[in-house]
Design an enzyme around this catalytic site. Structure first.
Site, PDB file in Angstrom:
ATOM      1  N   CYS B 122      83.764  44.867  37.161  1.00 18.59           N
ATOM      2  CA  CYS B 122      84.023  44.401  35.790  1.00 18.59           C
ATOM      3  C   CYS B 122      84.807  45.407  34.944  1.00 18.59           C
ATOM      4  O   CYS B 122      85.585  45.015  34.074  1.00 18.59           O
ATOM      5  CB  CYS B 122      82.703  44.082  35.108  1.00 18.59           C
ATOM      6  SG  CYS B 122      81.580  43.183  36.186  1.00 18.59           S
ATOM      7  N   HIS B 263      86.017  42.014  29.001  1.00 17.51           N
ATOM      8  CA  HIS B 263      85.654  41.369  30.263  1.00 17.51           C
ATOM      9  C   HIS B 263      84.954  40.050  29.944  1.00 17.51           C
ATOM     10  O   HIS B 263      84.039  40.002  29.125  1.00 17.51           O
ATOM     11  CB  HIS B 263      84.734  42.301  31.054  1.00 17.51           C
ATOM     12  CG  HIS B 263      84.060  41.627  32.198  1.00 17.51           C
ATOM     13  ND1 HIS B 263      84.757  40.913  33.137  1.00 17.51           N
ATOM     14  CD2 HIS B 263      82.757  41.540  32.548  1.00 17.51           C
ATOM     15  CE1 HIS B 263      83.903  40.419  34.024  1.00 17.51           C
ATOM     16  NE2 HIS B 263      82.687  40.779  33.684  1.00 17.51           N
ATOM     17  N   ASN B 294      83.927  33.896  35.420  1.00 20.40           N
ATOM     18  CA  ASN B 294      83.883  35.352  35.300  1.00 20.40           C
ATOM     19  C   ASN B 294      84.656  35.912  36.495  1.00 20.40           C
ATOM     20  O   ASN B 294      84.225  35.790  37.627  1.00 20.40           O
ATOM     21  CB  ASN B 294      82.418  35.809  35.313  1.00 20.40           C
ATOM     22  CG  ASN B 294      82.255  37.321  35.363  1.00 20.40           C
ATOM     23  OD1 ASN B 294      83.142  38.047  35.800  1.00 20.40           O
ATOM     24  ND2 ASN B 294      81.097  37.798  34.937  1.00 20.40           N
TER      25      ASN B 294
END
Lengths: 72, 352
Positions: B122, B263, B294
Site C-alpha cells: 500500500c 491509498h 483497493n
C-alpha cells in the site's frame, strides 16, 4: 445529544436488529467489526464534533463504554 | 527523522493499466457467508463495488509493461532512455530472479541500466518515488518506476472472506532530473510490530510449501491474514500525523495542496482521515476504489489517472500522496505536478 440518541445513532450505523443498551457487549453484536467502529468514529466527529482516538474506541467493551467516550 | 527533501525531481508522466475482466461484489453469492445484509452494509460504508481482476495467466509485470508501453508509444520516453528501472510489487513473476531483470529485456531497455525490485504494498508507490528521486540525486537522469499488484492472486484471501475488495493494476511513472523542478518532500515510517496484521504466512522460506497447504480445488493456502481493526487503528493513528508532519516540514498549508491523493483503502477510512485533517472531501479522491477496488501499491497513480487527469495535464499544482498499510508502513510525499502526461486508464486485453 442525549444517551438514547447516541445509542439510536449507533444502531442505525450498524444496521442491526439487536436491542442495544448501555450494558450490551460489543463483541456480542453480530455487526460489530472494523467498519462499524470506524463508522462510530465518523459519527462522533460529524454529528457531535468529537474527535475520539481509535485506540480509545478499541478499548471499549460495551455500548456504555462508548457513551463514556462521548462524555455521557 | 525520516523526513527528506529531494531536489530537482520532475514527474513527467503517470499511466495505469487494468485487466479487462470486471467483477462486482454482488457477483459472489458466497461472500460473507451469503449474508446479503452484511454485504450491503460493507458496500455502503466501504464504498467498494466494482473491481478489475486478472485471468490466471496475466501478472503484475504484464500490466506494468502495458502501462510503460503507453508511454513509449506516446514518445514520452524512449526505451533506451532510463538509467534505472524500479519494480515495486508484492506479486512478482518469479521467486527469483527479480522481475525488473525480466522487464529490462522485455521493454528493450539498455544493458547499462540499474534494475531492482522493491517489496512493498500500500505504501509502495511513494516508496518508489522516494527511491527514484534518490537515484536521480545519485546521478541518474531518468528513472522508469513501475508499480503494481495483482492481489486477487492471493486466492485464499477471497476464500476466507477477508479481502473481497482488491483490484489488480500496473502503473508506470517517468521521473526525471530537472535543474528547475521543485523539490519533493517525504515522510516515511514503519511499525513492524504490525507485520502480522496483514500477512500471507505460507509459501516463503519461513513456512515453505508443504503438501497439506492446498485446498481441495488445488489452490494454495497462503494462510492470509487481514486484521481490519488493527489496520484501521494504525491508519487513523499514523496517516493524519504523517501528513501534518509532512506539511510542516515542507512549509506548506493544507490550502496550498490541490489534492490529497491517498491509498484507496476504503471510503470510510479516507473520510475519517479527511475529517481528522480538516480537509474537505472534494480534495481527497475516493471514487476510484468504487470502480477499481483497493489496488494496493497501484492505487495512488491509478487514482491520479482516474480522477485528476485533466488537472494533472493542464495545470501546475502541489499534491500530497500518501500510502499506508501492509508492513505496517506509511509513506507520504508532497510534490508538484506540472503539465504531466496522464493518459486514460488502459484496459489490458492480453498479449497480441
Amino acid at each position: 445529544m442525549e444517551k438514547e440518541q447516541i445509542i439510536e445513532g449507533i444502531k442505525d450505523l450498524l444496521d442491526t436488529e439487536a436491542d442495544l443498551n448501555e450494558g450490551t457487549v460489543l463483541d456480542d453484536i453480530e455487526e460489530w467489526d472494523s467498519l462499524a467502529s470506524i463508522s462510530v468514529l465518523a459519527f462522533f466527529k460529524q454529528k457531535m464534533g468529537l474527535k475520539i482516538e481509535a485506540q480509545a474506541l478499541k478499548d471499549c467493551k460495551t455500548v456504555g463504554d462508548i457513551l463514556k467516550l462521548a462524555g455521557k | 527523522m525520516a523526513t527528506f527533501t529531494v531536489p530537482h525531481i520532475r514527474i513527467d508522466a503517470i499511466s495505469s493499466s487494468v485487466p479487462e475482466k470486471e467483477m462486482r461484489l454482488t457477483d459472489d453469492p458466497t461472500l460473507y457467508g451469503g449474508n446479503e445484509k452484511q454485504l450491503k452494509r460493507v458496500m455502503k460504508s466501504s464504498g467498494f463495488d466494482k473491481r478489475r481482476v486478472t485471468d490466471d495467466k496475466t501478472t503484475t509485470a504484464d500490466l506494468c509493461a502495458a502501462a510503460a508501453q503507453t508511454l513509449f508509444d506516446a514518445h514520452i520516453i524512449a526505451p533506451e532512455e532510463p538509467d534505472a528501472l524500479i519494480f515495486v510489487s508484492q506479486t512478482p513473476d518469479y521467486q527469483i530472479p527479480a522481475t525488473s531483470c525480466v522487464l529490462q529485456k522485455r521493454l528493450n531497455l539498455r544493458e547499462d541500466v540499474v534494475v531492482f525490485d522493491i517489496n512493498h504494498g500500500c505504501s509502495g508507490y511513494v516508496y518508489g518515488l522516494f527511491l527514484a528521486a534518490s537515484l536521480i540525486n545519485s546521478g541518474c537522469k531518468t528513472v522508469l518506476l513501475l508499480v503494481g499488484d495483482t492481489v486477487s492472486k492471493f486466492t485464499d484471501m477471497f476464500k476466507n472472506g477477508s479481502a473481497p475488495i482488491f483490484g489488480d493494476a500496473g502503473t508506470a511513472t517517468v521521473v526525471r532530473y530537472d535543474e528547475n523542478a521543485a523539490p519533493i518532500f517525504f515522510d516515511i515510517g514503519t511499525d513492524g510490530e504490525g507485520a502480522d496484521a496483514i500477512m500471507a504466512k505460507n509459501g516463503g522460506f519461513r513456512n515453505p510449501p508443504e503438501p497439506d497447504m492446498f485446498y481441495e480445488d488445488g489452490t494454495f493456502k497462503y494462510d492470509s491474514v487481514m486484521d481490519g481493526m488493527r489496520i484501521m487503528q494504525f491508519t487513523l493513528d499514523r496517516v493524519p500525523a504523517s501528513i501534518e508532519k509532512l506539511l510542516t516540514f515542507a512549509g506548506k498549508n493544507k490550502e496550498d495542496v490541490s489534492s490529497f491523493v491517498l491509498h484507496q483503502a476504503n471510503k470510510l477510512i479516507l473520510q475519517n482521515v479527511a475529517m481528522s485533517l480538516d480537509v474537505p472531501f472534494e480534495k481527497m479522491p475516493m471514487e476510484t476504489l468504487s470502480k477499481y477496488g483497493n489496488q494496493s501499491s497501484a492505487s495512488i497513480p491509478t487514482a491520479v489517472c482516474d480522477v485528476l487527469r485533466e488537472q494533472a495535464e493542464k495545470t501546475s499544482a502541489d499534491y500530497v500522496f500518501c500510502g499506508f498499510g501492509i508492513g505496517l508502513t506509511w509513506a507520504s510525499c508532497l510534490l508538484n505536478l506540472d503539465h504531466i502526461f496522464c493518459p486514460e486508464i488502459g484496459i489490458y486485453k492480453g498479449e497480441n
